[in-house]
Design an enzyme around this catalytic site. Structure first.
Site, short mmCIF file in Angstrom:
data_model
loop_
_atom_site.label_atom_id
_atom_site.label_comp_id
_atom_site.label_asym_id
_atom_site.label_seq_id
_atom_site.Cartn_x
_atom_site.Cartn_y
_atom_site.Cartn_z
N HIS A 158 0.82 -1.23 0.00
CA HIS A 158 0.00 0.00 0.00
C HIS A 158 0.85 1.27 0.00
CE1 HIS A 158 -3.52 -2.44 0.49
NE2 HIS A 158 -3.21 -2.85 1.70
N ASP A 193 -2.52 -10.66 -2.41
CA ASP A 193 -3.11 -10.18 -1.15
C ASP A 193 -4.58 -9.82 -1.42
OD1 ASP A 193 -2.01 -8.65 1.63
OD2 ASP A 193 -3.80 -7.74 0.74
N HIS A 195 -6.20 -7.29 -0.58
CA HIS A 195 -6.41 -5.86 -0.84
C HIS A 195 -5.65 -5.45 -2.11
CE1 HIS A 195 -6.75 -6.34 3.61
NE2 HIS A 195 -7.79 -5.53 3.43
N ASP A 282 -4.22 -12.84 3.64
CA ASP A 282 -5.48 -12.31 4.18
C ASP A 282 -6.68 -12.61 3.29
OD1 ASP A 282 -4.51 -10.54 2.30
OD2 ASP A 282 -4.49 -8.80 3.65
N TYR A 321 -3.36 -11.62 8.76
CA TYR A 321 -3.40 -11.12 10.13
C TYR A 321 -3.60 -12.27 11.11
CZ TYR A 321 -2.77 -7.11 7.42
OH TYR A 321 -2.18 -6.24 6.54
ZN ZN Z 1 -4.05 -7.15 2.64
#
Ligand code: ZN
Length: 348
Positions: A158, A193, A195, A282, A321
Site C-alpha cells: 500500500h 493479497d 487488498h 489475508d 493477520y
Molecule cells: Zn491485505
C-alpha cells in the site's frame, strides 16, 4: 526454501488502530512475523538474515524526502510535541496538493494517507529491515536462486511513491522488482493479497518494464478504496501494464484460482523474465480482515501455479493477520512451492 528475515522488523509495534468509529487492537502486530518465522523454521525452511543493501533500493521506488523523513521522524516528533505516544498524523494534504512543510507534525501528514501507519521509536529500524529482507531475497534471485521468500514485516504494497498507507511504509515488493530489473529486462509483480496493491500500482503505473497484476476484493466498498479498479491499466509508456482483477465478497478457491490463471496469462503475454509475488494470506477464510474464503487447498493451488510458471521468483510477505490459519497457510504455500520445484527437477 530460504526465508529472509531480520528480527529488527519487530521493533515497530503499534498498539491501537482507529477504524469504523472505534479503537481496536492494531491488526499489524510484530507477532505476525514471529509466528510465520517459527512455523516455517519448524517445517524445515531455512531462515537467513538479509545483507544490508543500503538506501539506494528504497530511493529507487520512493521519493528521497519520504525515505529520509522516517530516519528522524520519531526523534523530531518527541522534540516537537513532548509526546512519547505513537505519532499519528491529524493533518493531511488532500489530493497531494501543497508542499512539504518544515515541521514534523505537518510532514507526518504529508507523507501519510491514513492513521494506520503510526511512527514509533522502532519504526525506522523495522521498516528498513523489512525492505532489506525483500531486496536481499531479490538479490539472491539475481545471483541464480530459483525462488526465495522475503518475510517482510511491516508489509509494503500500500505504500506509494511518497505516502504510507494501510500499515505499509516502504514498498518492499516494488523495491524487490526494481532490484530484479538490474538483470531482467521485464519483471512482473503478481499481487495475491486480498487488498489492492495501490502503492505498487502507483509506483509502476507509467513504467513499461514492470507489469503489475493484482487480484483483490473490489475496492468500491473495501480498503484501499481509491485505487485498484478494473479500468486502471497504466499510463503513458506504461499503458497496458497494470491489470486489476476484482473479487467479490464471498468468493472462494474457484474464483481466486480463475483470477490467478488470468493474471499469469497476462504476465506471460507481457514477456516477464522474473516475478515478484506480493504474498498476502489475508484471503484466508478465517483472517480477521477477510471477506473472501480461501482455504489451505486454495493457497497450495496458487503456490503450485506460480512455481510451475517457471520464472525466477521472489516471494514478498504482505498482509495476513492474526487468524487461526495464518502460519499454517504460510507453511502450506512454501511447502507447495518446494514440492513443485522438486517435481520440476525430477522431470529434468
Ligand atoms: Zn491485505
Amino acid at each position: 526454501m530460504k526465508v529472509v528475515f531480520d528480527p529488527r522488523q519487530t521493533a515497530h509495534a503499534p498498539e491501537t488502530y482507529f477504524r469504523r468509529g472505534g479503537f481496536i487492537t492494531h491488526p499489524e502486530q510484530p507477532q505476525r512475523a514471529i509466528l510465520l518465522r517459527d512455523a516455517l523454521a519448524g517445517a524445515g525452511h531455512e531462515i537467513v538474515a538479509p545483507a544490508d543493501h543500503g538506501l539506494e533500493p528504497l530511493y529507487a521506488v520512493h521519493d528521497r524526502g519520504y525515505v529520509d523523513f522516517f530516519r528522524t521522524a520519531w526523534t523530531r516528533w518527541v522534540e516537537a510535541t513532548g509526546s512519547t505516544e505513537a505519532a499519528v498524523p491529524n493533518y493531511h494534504t488532500g489530493r497531494r496538493e501543497g508542499r512539504v512543510p518544515q515541521g514534523v507534525v505537518g510532514q507526518l501528514g504529508y507523507y501519510a494517507t491514513d492513521t494506520a501507519c503510526p511512527v514509533m521509536a522502532g519504526t525506522w529500524e523495522a521498516i528498513y529491515w523489512s525492505a532489506q529482507s525483500a531486496v536481499d531475497a531479490a538479490d539472491q534471485v539475481l545471483a541464480g536462486a530459483r525462488m526465495v521468500y522475503g518475510l517482510s514485516r511491516p508489509p509494503g504494497h500500500h505504500a506509494s511513491w511518497d505516502a504510507s498507507n494501510g500499515f505499509c511504509f516502504f514498498n518492499n515488493a516494488a523495491a524487490a522488482a526494481r532490484h530484479l530489473r538490474r538483470k531482467f529486462a521485464r519483471v512482473a509483480v503478481l499481487d495475491v493479497d486480498t487488498h489492492a496493491g495501490n502503492g505498487t500500482q502507483d509506483i509502476f503505473y507509467g513504467d513499461p518494464d514492470v507489469f503489475y497484476a493484482s487480484l483483490h476484493v473490489d475496492p468500491a466498498d473495501y480498503p484501499p478504496y481509491y485505487l485498484g479498479y478494473g479500468d486502471e491499466t497504466g499510463r503513458d509508456a506504461g499503458l497496458g501494464t497494470t491489470l486489476n482483477l476484482l473479487l467479490n465478497p464471498g468468493d472462494g478457491d474457484a474464483e481466486i484460482g480463475l483470477a490467478v490463471d488470468r493474471a499469469l496469462a497476462a504476465i506471460r503475454d507481457f514477456g516477464a523474465e522474473a516475478l515478484v509475488v506480493s504474498l498476502g494470506f489475508d484471503m484466508a477464510h478465517d483472517d480477521p480482515l477477510s471477506v473472501v474464503r480461501c482455504t489451505a487447498d486454495g493457497f497450495a493451488a496458487t503456490a503450485a501455479k506460480i512455481t510451475r510458471f517457471g520464472l525466477p521468483t521472489v516471494l514478498v510477505q504482505e498482509g495476513g493477520y492474526l487468524g487461526p490459519s495464518l502460519s499454517d497457510n504460510a507453511v502450506v504455500f512454501l511447502n507447495a512451492c518446494d514440492a513443485a520445484l522438486a517435481a520440476d527437477a525430477a522431470a529434468g
